[in-house]
Design a protein around this motif. Structure first.
Motif, PDB file in Angstrom:
ATOM      1  N   ASP A   1       0.826  -1.210   0.000  1.00  0.00           N
ATOM      2  CA  ASP A   1       0.000   0.000   0.000  1.00  0.00           C
ATOM      3  C   ASP A   1       0.864   1.266   0.000  1.00  0.00           C
ATOM      4  O   ASP A   1       0.537   2.254  -0.675  1.00  0.00           O
ATOM      5  CB  ASP A   1      -0.923   0.014   1.215  1.00  0.00           C
ATOM      6  N   VAL A   2       1.954   1.252   0.761  1.00  0.00           N
ATOM      7  CA  VAL A   2       2.855   2.405   0.781  1.00  0.00           C
ATOM      8  C   VAL A   2       3.434   2.631  -0.612  1.00  0.00           C
ATOM      9  O   VAL A   2       3.498   3.766  -1.110  1.00  0.00           O
ATOM     10  CB  VAL A   2       3.978   2.200   1.820  1.00  0.00           C
ATOM     11  N   VAL A   3       3.867   1.539  -1.261  1.00  0.00           N
ATOM     12  CA  VAL A   3       4.378   1.636  -2.630  1.00  0.00           C
ATOM     13  C   VAL A   3       3.279   2.126  -3.568  1.00  0.00           C
ATOM     14  O   VAL A   3       3.516   2.957  -4.450  1.00  0.00           O
ATOM     15  CB  VAL A   3       4.927   0.271  -3.097  1.00  0.00           C
ATOM     16  N   PHE A   4       2.062   1.621  -3.370  1.00  0.00           N
ATOM     17  CA  PHE A   4       0.927   2.002  -4.214  1.00  0.00           C
ATOM     18  C   PHE A   4       0.698   3.506  -4.167  1.00  0.00           C
ATOM     19  O   PHE A   4       0.488   4.154  -5.198  1.00  0.00           O
ATOM     20  CB  PHE A   4      -0.323   1.252  -3.733  1.00  0.00           C
ATOM     21  N   TRP A   5       0.729   4.105  -2.977  1.00  0.00           N
ATOM     22  CA  TRP A   5       0.448   5.536  -2.872  1.00  0.00           C
ATOM     23  C   TRP A   5       1.577   6.380  -3.453  1.00  0.00           C
ATOM     24  O   TRP A   5       1.332   7.474  -3.987  1.00  0.00           O
ATOM     25  CB  TRP A   5       0.147   5.906  -1.426  1.00  0.00           C
TER      26      TRP A   5
ATOM     27  N   ALA B   1       3.256   6.782   4.541  1.00  0.00           N
ATOM     28  CA  ALA B   1       2.608   6.765   3.231  1.00  0.00           C
ATOM     29  C   ALA B   1       2.366   8.181   2.726  1.00  0.00           C
ATOM     30  O   ALA B   1       2.489   8.457   1.521  1.00  0.00           O
ATOM     31  CB  ALA B   1       1.292   5.994   3.304  1.00  0.00           C
ATOM     32  N   ALA B   2       2.016   9.115   3.633  1.00  0.00           N
ATOM     33  CA  ALA B   2       1.807  10.506   3.234  1.00  0.00           C
ATOM     34  C   ALA B   2       3.102  11.136   2.741  1.00  0.00           C
ATOM     35  O   ALA B   2       3.118  11.854   1.726  1.00  0.00           O
ATOM     36  CB  ALA B   2       1.242  11.311   4.410  1.00  0.00           C
TER      37      ALA B   2
ATOM     38  N   THR C   1       2.765   8.823 -16.545  1.00  0.00           N
ATOM     39  CA  THR C   1       1.546   8.496 -15.812  1.00  0.00           C
ATOM     40  C   THR C   1       1.098   7.078 -16.111  1.00  0.00           C
ATOM     41  O   THR C   1       0.708   6.324 -15.209  1.00  0.00           O
ATOM     42  CB  THR C   1       0.425   9.490 -16.170  1.00  0.00           C
ATOM     43  N   ALA C   2       1.161   6.695 -17.395  1.00  0.00           N
ATOM     44  CA  ALA C   2       0.806   5.320 -17.766  1.00  0.00           C
ATOM     45  C   ALA C   2       1.708   4.320 -17.054  1.00  0.00           C
ATOM     46  O   ALA C   2       1.241   3.297 -16.524  1.00  0.00           O
ATOM     47  CB  ALA C   2       0.901   5.150 -19.280  1.00  0.00           C
ATOM     48  N   GLY C   3       3.015   4.609 -17.013  1.00  0.00           N
ATOM     49  CA  GLY C   3       3.941   3.714 -16.326  1.00  0.00           C
ATOM     50  C   GLY C   3       3.677   3.637 -14.837  1.00  0.00           C
ATOM     51  O   GLY C   3       3.775   2.564 -14.221  1.00  0.00           O
ATOM     52  N   ALA C   4       3.327   4.770 -14.233  1.00  0.00           N
ATOM     53  CA  ALA C   4       3.045   4.781 -12.796  1.00  0.00           C
ATOM     54  C   ALA C   4       1.758   4.036 -12.470  1.00  0.00           C
ATOM     55  O   ALA C   4       1.667   3.369 -11.425  1.00  0.00           O
ATOM     56  CB  ALA C   4       2.954   6.221 -12.295  1.00  0.00           C
ATOM     57  N   ILE C   5       0.757   4.128 -13.349  1.00  0.00           N
ATOM     58  CA  ILE C   5      -0.465   3.337 -13.145  1.00  0.00           C
ATOM     59  C   ILE C   5      -0.129   1.850 -13.190  1.00  0.00           C
ATOM     60  O   ILE C   5      -0.610   1.052 -12.376  1.00  0.00           O
ATOM     61  CB  ILE C   5      -1.527   3.704 -14.192  1.00  0.00           C
ATOM     62  N   GLY C   6       0.720   1.476 -14.150  1.00  0.00           N
ATOM     63  CA  GLY C   6       1.197   0.089 -14.170  1.00  0.00           C
ATOM     64  C   GLY C   6       1.915  -0.273 -12.890  1.00  0.00           C
ATOM     65  O   GLY C   6       1.765  -1.383 -12.367  1.00  0.00           O
ATOM     66  N   GLY C   7       2.693   0.668 -12.340  1.00  0.00           N
ATOM     67  CA  GLY C   7       3.377   0.430 -11.074  1.00  0.00           C
ATOM     68  C   GLY C   7       2.418   0.250  -9.916  1.00  0.00           C
ATOM     69  O   GLY C   7       2.658  -0.563  -9.013  1.00  0.00           O
ATOM     70  N   MET C   8       1.318   0.999  -9.909  1.00  0.00           N
ATOM     71  CA  MET C   8       0.300   0.822  -8.882  1.00  0.00           C
ATOM     72  C   MET C   8      -0.283  -0.586  -8.934  1.00  0.00           C
ATOM     73  O   MET C   8      -0.463  -1.250  -7.904  1.00  0.00           O
ATOM     74  CB  MET C   8      -0.814   1.852  -9.076  1.00  0.00           C
ATOM     75  N   LEU C   9      -0.556  -1.038 -10.162  1.00  0.00           N
ATOM     76  CA  LEU C   9      -1.141  -2.371 -10.326  1.00  0.00           C
ATOM     77  C   LEU C   9      -0.177  -3.468  -9.894  1.00  0.00           C
ATOM     78  O   LEU C   9      -0.574  -4.427  -9.230  1.00  0.00           O
ATOM     79  CB  LEU C   9      -1.571  -2.572 -11.782  1.00  0.00           C
TER      80      LEU C   9
ATOM     81  N   VAL D   1       2.028  -7.826  -6.581  1.00  0.00           N
ATOM     82  CA  VAL D   1       3.136  -8.443  -5.840  1.00  0.00           C
ATOM     83  C   VAL D   1       2.752  -8.656  -4.379  1.00  0.00           C
ATOM     84  O   VAL D   1       3.016  -9.726  -3.804  1.00  0.00           O
ATOM     85  CB  VAL D   1       4.407  -7.585  -5.953  1.00  0.00           C
ATOM     86  N   GLY D   2       2.128  -7.646  -3.764  1.00  0.00           N
ATOM     87  CA  GLY D   2       1.713  -7.800  -2.370  1.00  0.00           C
ATOM     88  C   GLY D   2       0.750  -8.958  -2.187  1.00  0.00           C
ATOM     89  O   GLY D   2       0.876  -9.746  -1.234  1.00  0.00           O
ATOM     90  N   TYR D   3      -0.206  -9.100  -3.113  1.00  0.00           N
ATOM     91  CA  TYR D   3      -1.178 -10.198  -3.033  1.00  0.00           C
ATOM     92  C   TYR D   3      -0.497 -11.553  -3.210  1.00  0.00           C
ATOM     93  O   TYR D   3      -0.740 -12.492  -2.421  1.00  0.00           O
ATOM     94  CB  TYR D   3      -2.257 -10.011  -4.100  1.00  0.00           C
TER      95      TYR D   3
END
Length: 436
Positions: free
Chosen positions: A63-67, A116-117, A376-384, A389-391
């Motif tokens: 989640d920290v990586v996601f944010w 995370a902030a 932005t597209a790459g970062a959205i991929g990074g969020m996913l 990976v966490g799951y």
């Protein structure tokens, strides 16, 4: 005096030998990117310490990586527009200041939420690095040198990744992880002073020779009128860059944030011992970044089209990543290190060519905006991939599915690029419009 008048005045005198001031600019970009990656990779190196001190689960770490990635995605769009509007000098300074303050703030937090902030603010600032850097490369290098210049400054990512496991554990063991964030942030201010002092547009830089300016401006200029920023989303060439970024950037994020964890769980390494393997991996990555940029630039100099040179180099990189799928099952540490290093080197070589595409396909005035959209597209991929990976690790504890995704991403990205832009022809913009 206008830029054209400055250029004309310089060209009126005797022609001096071509200088190398443009490579000073490249060195500044290299240093900023190294600092950028030290700041972002520290969370991966300190993951075991932070998890123990702050009580994180794998899901909370994800989640920290996601944010961070969410802020990076948001920030990239704004950063691209900002840099195109105010130029690389001011845009880079603003971004660097923001991410340095956010980086130092990591050392002052007391909970996962606060961490995370701080990470979110870091993502907003760091999103300005590549739009600013690629804008500067477009301003300072002719097309035939851009891939090499991008490869060199992108190699700063690997130098930052090398420095982090060497410097940060030593500071952490001596003074604690909080001081590691504060000390590395304070040292970064030196770069900001150098950037403000040395960077100008080529036409405004008195240290630049006439011949070097002529080389920098040797590419034909494609005239265009005004194109609102939103219209970029309707241009095929924007997606020729953005979709490969969506597919490949997450793989680098995965290496950056989870590689120390993989080495620790698979081979029993810890904060004191995973430094040498990480150094070797990112040294190989450095070589890949420079080699990938050099190779396509060399092929162009030998008469290849930009299309053939870029895609042939990227195909070789995509093939070189494939063995990473086996690494979970490799028992020998240093064989695994070589396989991972080959994959990260191939990523960086692929990325050096991919990052050059906006300057190949768009007028200078729109390069940073296109880079922002792709980022932005790459970062959205990074969020996913952070959630993925966490799951996977929470459910199975195995990296096998993760490395399988990594192995396939680059061939898919190259296929998408070729389908969208078979010839890498410059974007066809309406005669009455340009990027604005």
């Amino acid at each position: 005096m206008s830029a054209d008048q400055v250029t004309g005045a310089r060209m009126a005198g005797p022609t001096p030998e071509i200088g190398r001031y443009r490579w000073t600019i490249c060195a500044l970009l290299f240093a900023a990117t190294a600092i950028n990656y030290i700041d972002r990779q520290m969370i991966g190196v300190l993951k075991p310490v932070l998890q123990k001190d702050l009580g994180w689960s794998e899901g909370q770490y994800a989640d920290v990586v996601f944010w961070f990635q969410a802020a990076y995605a948001i920030g990239f769009l704004a950063a691209g527009r900002l840099v195109d509007a105010v130029g690389a000098r001011i845009g880079y300074a603003v971004a660097f200041t923001l991410w340095t303050l956010a980086h130092v703030a990591h050392g002052l937090v007391g909970s996962v939420t606060q961490f995370a902030a701080a990470r979110f603010a870091l993502g907003l600032g760091e999103s300005g690095n590549f739009p600013s850097g690629l804008k500067a490369v477009t301003d300072w290098f002719p097309q035939r040198e851009r891939a090499l210049a991008v490869g060199l400054f992108n190699a700063g990512a690997n130098v930052g990744a090398i420095a982090t496991p060497l410097i940060v554990p030593a500071i952490t063991l001596a003074y604690g992880w909080r001081m590691a964030f504060i000390a590395t942030g304070a040292l970064s201010i030196v770069w900001l002073i150098a950037w403000i002092s040395l960077y100008r547009r080529p036409e405004e830089q008195p240290r630049l020779s006439t011949a070097e300016l002529a080389l920098i401006r040797s590419d034909p200029v494609t005239p265009a009128g005004r194109l609102p920023w939103l219209r970029l989303f309707a241009v095929r060439e924007t997606w020729a860059y953005a979709i490969p970024k969506f597919l490949t950037d997450p793989i680098w994020w995965m290496f950056l944030f989870w590689l120390p964890d993989f080495l620790g769980k698979r081979y029993g390494l810890d904060l004191k011992s995973f430094g040498p393997p990480l150094v070797v991996i990112y040294l190989l990555s450095d070589g890949g970044s420079v080699l990938g940029g050099w190779l396509s630039s060399r092929l162009i100099q030998r008469g290849w089209s930009a299309n053939a040179a870029r895609k042939a180099t990227m195909l070789g990189c995509a093939i070189a990543v494939l063995p990473i799928v086996t690494v979970q099952h490799v028992d020998q540490l240093w064989l695994a290190v070589l396989l991972i290093g080959l994959a990260t080197a191939a990523h960086q070589a692929f990325s050096a060519n991919l990052l050059t595409l906006p300057s190949d396909l768009f007028p200078r005035a729109g390069v940073a905006s296109v880079v922002g959209i792709g980022g932005t597209a790459g970062a959205i991929g990074g969020m996913l991939i952070a959630k993925f990976v966490g799951y996977v690790l929470d459910v199975s504890g195995s990296y096998t599915p993760i490395f399988a995704v990594a192995a396939s991403a680059y061939l898919l990205a190259l296929a998408a690029l070729h389908l969208i832009s078979p010839r890498l022809a410059p974007a066809t913009l309406p005669r009455s419009e340009t990027v604005a």
